[in-house]
Design a protein around this motif. Structure first.
Motif, mmCIF file in Angstrom:
data_model
loop_
_atom_site.group_PDB
_atom_site.id
_atom_site.type_symbol
_atom_site.label_atom_id
_atom_site.label_comp_id
_atom_site.label_asym_id
_atom_site.label_seq_id
_atom_site.Cartn_x
_atom_site.Cartn_y
_atom_site.Cartn_z
ATOM 1 N N UNK A 54 0.853 -1.192 0.000
ATOM 2 C CA UNK A 54 0.000 0.000 0.000
ATOM 3 C C UNK A 54 0.884 1.236 0.000
ATOM 4 N N UNK A 55 0.469 2.209 -0.786
ATOM 5 C CA UNK A 55 1.101 3.524 -0.800
ATOM 6 C C UNK A 55 -0.029 4.533 -0.647
ATOM 7 N N UNK A 56 0.075 5.403 0.338
ATOM 8 C CA UNK A 56 -0.974 6.401 0.512
ATOM 9 C C UNK A 56 -0.383 7.714 0.987
ATOM 10 N N UNK A 57 -1.172 8.751 0.798
ATOM 11 C CA UNK A 57 -0.811 10.062 1.314
ATOM 12 C C UNK A 57 -2.070 10.751 1.833
ATOM 13 N N UNK A 58 -1.915 11.493 2.888
ATOM 14 C CA UNK A 58 -2.990 12.311 3.443
ATOM 15 C C UNK A 58 -2.434 13.719 3.591
ATOM 16 N N UNK A 59 -3.017 14.644 2.866
ATOM 17 C CA UNK A 59 -2.633 16.050 2.959
ATOM 18 C C UNK A 59 -3.784 16.790 3.620
ATOM 19 N N UNK A 60 -3.502 17.527 4.671
ATOM 20 C CA UNK A 60 -4.570 18.267 5.339
ATOM 21 C C UNK A 60 -4.010 19.556 5.921
ATOM 22 N N UNK A 61 -4.908 20.494 6.062
ATOM 23 C CA UNK A 61 -4.504 21.769 6.624
ATOM 24 C C UNK A 61 -5.709 22.628 6.920
ATOM 25 N N UNK A 62 -5.466 23.706 7.608
ATOM 26 C CA UNK A 62 -6.553 24.630 7.914
ATOM 27 C C UNK A 62 -6.045 26.054 7.828
ATOM 28 N N UNK A 63 -6.989 26.950 7.611
ATOM 29 C CA UNK A 63 -6.674 28.360 7.451
ATOM 30 C C UNK A 63 -7.673 29.177 8.259
ATOM 31 N N UNK A 64 -7.215 29.868 9.310
ATOM 32 C CA UNK A 64 -8.122 30.749 10.037
ATOM 33 C C UNK A 64 -8.414 31.996 9.205
ATOM 34 N N UNK A 65 -9.692 32.276 8.981
ATOM 35 C CA UNK A 65 -10.069 33.452 8.196
ATOM 36 C C UNK A 65 -10.182 34.696 9.072
ATOM 37 N N UNK A 66 -10.720 34.500 10.260
ATOM 38 C CA UNK A 66 -10.825 35.552 11.270
ATOM 39 C C UNK A 66 -11.094 34.848 12.583
ATOM 40 N N UNK A 114 -3.368 3.606 -2.792
ATOM 41 C CA UNK A 114 -3.333 2.569 -3.811
ATOM 42 C C UNK A 114 -2.697 1.308 -3.259
ATOM 43 N N UNK A 115 -3.225 0.149 -3.658
ATOM 44 C CA UNK A 115 -2.688 -1.128 -3.200
ATOM 45 C C UNK A 115 -2.356 -2.011 -4.391
ATOM 46 N N UNK A 116 -1.305 -2.786 -4.242
ATOM 47 C CA UNK A 116 -0.922 -3.765 -5.246
ATOM 48 C C UNK A 116 -0.930 -5.154 -4.634
ATOM 49 N N UNK A 117 -0.840 -6.162 -5.461
ATOM 50 C CA UNK A 117 -0.832 -7.533 -4.963
ATOM 51 C C UNK A 117 -2.235 -8.037 -4.701
ATOM 52 N N UNK A 118 -2.393 -8.806 -3.639
ATOM 53 C CA UNK A 118 -3.680 -9.399 -3.273
ATOM 54 C C UNK A 118 -4.116 -8.955 -1.884
ATOM 55 N N UNK A 119 -4.606 -7.725 -1.747
ATOM 56 C CA UNK A 119 -5.020 -7.245 -0.424
ATOM 57 C C UNK A 119 -6.250 -7.997 0.077
ATOM 58 N N UNK A 120 -6.303 -8.195 1.379
ATOM 59 C CA UNK A 120 -7.449 -8.845 2.008
ATOM 60 C C UNK A 120 -8.625 -7.874 2.051
ATOM 61 N N UNK A 121 -9.809 -8.404 2.316
ATOM 62 C CA UNK A 121 -10.983 -7.549 2.473
ATOM 63 C C UNK A 121 -10.765 -6.573 3.621
ATOM 64 N N UNK A 122 -10.189 -7.033 4.707
ATOM 65 C CA UNK A 122 -9.930 -6.173 5.859
ATOM 66 C C UNK A 122 -8.999 -5.017 5.488
ATOM 67 N N UNK A 123 -8.005 -5.275 4.636
ATOM 68 C CA UNK A 123 -7.087 -4.208 4.219
ATOM 69 C C UNK A 123 -7.807 -3.171 3.374
ATOM 70 N N UNK A 124 -8.858 -3.574 2.657
ATOM 71 C CA UNK A 124 -9.618 -2.636 1.825
ATOM 72 C C UNK A 124 -10.536 -1.745 2.668
ATOM 73 N N UNK A 125 -10.829 -2.134 3.898
ATOM 74 C CA UNK A 125 -11.787 -1.413 4.741
ATOM 75 C C UNK A 125 -11.214 -0.178 5.425
ATOM 76 N N UNK A 126 -9.891 -0.135 5.638
ATOM 77 C CA UNK A 126 -9.314 0.924 6.460
ATOM 78 C C UNK A 126 -7.964 1.352 5.902
ATOM 79 N N UNK A 127 -7.749 2.665 5.871
ATOM 80 C CA UNK A 127 -6.437 3.208 5.528
ATOM 81 C C UNK A 127 -5.754 3.539 6.855
#
Length: 162
Positions: free
Chosen positions: A12-24, A37-50
């Motif tokens: 599995x290769x993943x990225x999570x980009x997050x941020x916030x901006x205070x306006x006032x 993204x996943x390669x190979x033969x991931x289990x059902x459990x692996x597909x349920x959660x990052x």
């Protein structure tokens, strides 16, 4: 970003980009973009959660990934997800707590039989609003009301979505 292996059966290769901006004072815009993204033969459990850094992110639906979809509604090898929300304090009691209004849009899709692509084709989009209650400095309860592909959806969370 993180890369890992599931005991030789899948990767599995993943990225999570997050941020916030205070306006006032009392207004915050927050955004998150996730791709996995996943390669190979991931289990059902692996597909349920990052397995993201601070807590797992369910694929795809529910109060932690896509509030307009039922929890676990879409599952796949590859995932593309984006969230955008505006948080506006209604009443702020400083260190004692706050009541905050939230407006949000969630969009995402999974890829099971096709290759991952940055595309809007098949994207499930929904949005809504909610109320967040902060007690003291760290305990947060969120109540989300969303509309989207699954119709009306209500969810409750403990903490900010991201």
């Amino acid at each position: 970003a993180q890369a890992g292996s599931g005991g030789g059966d899948y990767t599995r290769l993943y990225t999570v980009l997050r941020g916030d901006l205070p306006l006032r004072e009392g207004t915050l815009v927050a955004a998150r973009l996730l791709a996995s993204g996943m390669g190979g033969n991931p289990t059902l459990n692996a597909r349920l959660m990052i397995p993201a850094w601070n807590h797992g992110i369910p694929v795809l639906g529910g109060e932690l990934s896509h509030r307009s979809l039922d929890a676990g509604r879409l599952i796949g090898r590859d995932v593309l997800l984006g969230n955008l929300e505006v948080r506006q304090d209604i009443l702020n009691f400083g260190d004692y707590g706050a009541i905050t209004a939230v407006a949000f849009t969630d969009a995402g899709r999974v890829f099971e039989t096709e290759k991952f692509a940055l595309t809007t084709h098949g994207l499930q989009v929904g949005g809504g609003g909610g109320i967040a209650l902060r007690v003291l400095r760290g305990t947060i309860f969120t109540f989300n009301f969303a509309g989207g592909p699954d119709g009306f959806n209500f969810s409750v969370g403990s903490g900010w979505m991201f």
